[in-house]
Design a protein around this motif. Structure first.
Motif, PDB file in Angstrom:
ATOM      1  N   ILE A  13       0.838  -1.205   0.000  1.00  0.00           N
ATOM      2  CA  ILE A  13       0.000   0.000   0.000  1.00  0.00           C
ATOM      3  C   ILE A  13       0.868   1.248   0.000  1.00  0.00           C
ATOM      4  O   ILE A  13       0.667   2.148  -0.788  1.00  0.00           O
ATOM      5  N   ASN A  14       1.825   1.304   0.917  1.00  0.00           N
ATOM      6  CA  ASN A  14       2.744   2.441   1.022  1.00  0.00           C
ATOM      7  C   ASN A  14       4.172   1.939   0.998  1.00  0.00           C
ATOM      8  O   ASN A  14       4.464   0.824   1.395  1.00  0.00           O
ATOM      9  N   ARG A  15       5.056   2.842   0.561  1.00  0.00           N
ATOM     10  CA  ARG A  15       6.483   2.541   0.648  1.00  0.00           C
ATOM     11  C   ARG A  15       6.952   2.798   2.076  1.00  0.00           C
ATOM     12  O   ARG A  15       6.230   3.363   2.886  1.00  0.00           O
ATOM     13  N   ILE A  16       8.185   2.398   2.376  1.00  0.00           N
ATOM     14  CA  ILE A  16       8.717   2.551   3.729  1.00  0.00           C
ATOM     15  C   ILE A  16       8.812   4.029   4.134  1.00  0.00           C
ATOM     16  O   ILE A  16       8.719   4.368   5.299  1.00  0.00           O
ATOM     17  N   GLY A  23       4.032   1.000  -7.691  1.00  0.00           N
ATOM     18  CA  GLY A  23       4.785   0.041  -8.482  1.00  0.00           C
ATOM     19  C   GLY A  23       6.287   0.118  -8.280  1.00  0.00           C
ATOM     20  O   GLY A  23       7.009  -0.776  -8.690  1.00  0.00           O
ATOM     21  N   ALA A  24       6.773   1.193  -7.684  1.00  0.00           N
ATOM     22  CA  ALA A  24       8.207   1.312  -7.426  1.00  0.00           C
ATOM     23  C   ALA A  24       8.590   0.414  -6.253  1.00  0.00           C
ATOM     24  O   ALA A  24       7.790   0.175  -5.364  1.00  0.00           O
ATOM     25  N   THR A  25       9.806  -0.056  -6.261  1.00  0.00           N
ATOM     26  CA  THR A  25      10.263  -0.945  -5.197  1.00  0.00           C
ATOM     27  C   THR A  25      11.562  -0.439  -4.600  1.00  0.00           C
ATOM     28  O   THR A  25      12.260   0.366  -5.206  1.00  0.00           O
ATOM     29  N   SER A  26      11.876  -0.928  -3.427  1.00  0.00           N
ATOM     30  CA  SER A  26      13.161  -0.669  -2.790  1.00  0.00           C
ATOM     31  C   SER A  26      13.979  -1.948  -2.878  1.00  0.00           C
ATOM     32  O   SER A  26      13.436  -3.046  -2.790  1.00  0.00           O
ATOM     33  N   GLN A  27      15.273  -1.806  -3.047  1.00  0.00           N
ATOM     34  CA  GLN A  27      16.115  -2.984  -3.179  1.00  0.00           C
ATOM     35  C   GLN A  27      16.837  -3.289  -1.874  1.00  0.00           C
ATOM     36  O   GLN A  27      17.395  -2.383  -1.253  1.00  0.00           O
ATOM     37  N   TYR A  41       5.766 -13.813  -3.300  1.00  0.00           N
ATOM     38  CA  TYR A  41       5.048 -12.550  -3.413  1.00  0.00           C
ATOM     39  C   TYR A  41       4.001 -12.430  -2.298  1.00  0.00           C
ATOM     40  O   TYR A  41       3.254 -13.355  -2.042  1.00  0.00           O
ATOM     41  N   GLY A  42       3.993 -11.291  -1.632  1.00  0.00           N
ATOM     42  CA  GLY A  42       2.985 -11.040  -0.603  1.00  0.00           C
ATOM     43  C   GLY A  42       3.385 -11.443   0.800  1.00  0.00           C
ATOM     44  O   GLY A  42       2.625 -11.236   1.735  1.00  0.00           O
ATOM     45  N   ILE A  76      10.059  -5.106   7.496  1.00  0.00           N
ATOM     46  CA  ILE A  76      10.461  -4.035   6.584  1.00  0.00           C
ATOM     47  C   ILE A  76       9.419  -3.841   5.493  1.00  0.00           C
ATOM     48  O   ILE A  76       9.315  -2.779   4.915  1.00  0.00           O
ATOM     49  N   GLY A  77       8.631  -4.855   5.216  1.00  0.00           N
ATOM     50  CA  GLY A  77       7.595  -4.709   4.199  1.00  0.00           C
ATOM     51  C   GLY A  77       7.144  -6.026   3.628  1.00  0.00           C
ATOM     52  O   GLY A  77       7.297  -7.075   4.245  1.00  0.00           O
ATOM     53  N   VAL A  78       6.596  -5.944   2.431  1.00  0.00           N
ATOM     54  CA  VAL A  78       6.029  -7.090   1.736  1.00  0.00           C
ATOM     55  C   VAL A  78       6.934  -7.435   0.553  1.00  0.00           C
ATOM     56  O   VAL A  78       7.315  -6.567  -0.224  1.00  0.00           O
ATOM     57  N   PHE A  79       7.281  -8.710   0.433  1.00  0.00           N
ATOM     58  CA  PHE A  79       8.137  -9.152  -0.665  1.00  0.00           C
ATOM     59  C   PHE A  79       7.361  -9.086  -1.971  1.00  0.00           C
ATOM     60  O   PHE A  79       6.253  -9.591  -2.084  1.00  0.00           O
ATOM     61  N   VAL A  80       7.962  -8.438  -2.986  1.00  0.00           N
ATOM     62  CA  VAL A  80       7.313  -8.305  -4.286  1.00  0.00           C
ATOM     63  C   VAL A  80       8.043  -9.110  -5.353  1.00  0.00           C
ATOM     64  O   VAL A  80       7.435  -9.882  -6.078  1.00  0.00           O
ATOM     65  N   SER A  81       9.354  -8.955  -5.460  1.00  0.00           N
ATOM     66  CA  SER A  81      10.085  -9.706  -6.478  1.00  0.00           C
ATOM     67  C   SER A  81      11.579  -9.674  -6.176  1.00  0.00           C
ATOM     68  O   SER A  81      12.020  -8.987  -5.253  1.00  0.00           O
ATOM     69  N   CYS A  82      12.340 -10.393  -6.964  1.00  0.00           N
ATOM     70  CA  CYS A  82      13.791 -10.365  -6.828  1.00  0.00           C
ATOM     71  C   CYS A  82      14.421 -10.518  -8.202  1.00  0.00           C
ATOM     72  O   CYS A  82      13.753 -10.905  -9.167  1.00  0.00           O
TER      73      CYS A  82
END
Length: 89
Positions: A13-16, A23-27, A41-42, A76-82
């Protein structure tokens, strides 16, 4: 019509930093030596004591002994991809 249970996991829902997720992600790094659990995912992830992301195995049932962050920094959040980067470039 009967309803169907279709588990999806958590949705970002929100970034950190608090901005809405668009759609943007943090690495973050995954331990190059490997991990003993799969990340999907999720799923809720945390930063472990070594500084890598890892799956949070807690259920979140209470805030003390079963919180999602465990004894670490916290979820830290929700895993989306790698992605994989070959060491040879």
């Amino acid at each position: 019509m009967a309803t169907t249970a279709a588990p999806y996991g958590l949705r970002p829902i929100n970034r950190i930093d608090g901005t809405p997720y668009a759609g943007a992600t943090s690495q973050f790094l995954i331990d190059p030596a490997g991990t003993n659990t799969n990340l999907f995912y999720g799923q809720v992830v945390l930063i472990n004591a070594s500084g890598y992301i890892a799956l949070s195995t807690a259920t979140g049932a209470d805030i003390t002994t079963n919180n999602l962050g465990g004894a670490n920094v916290g979820a830290i959040g929700v895993f989306v991809s790698c992605s994989y980067i070959n060491a040879q470039g």
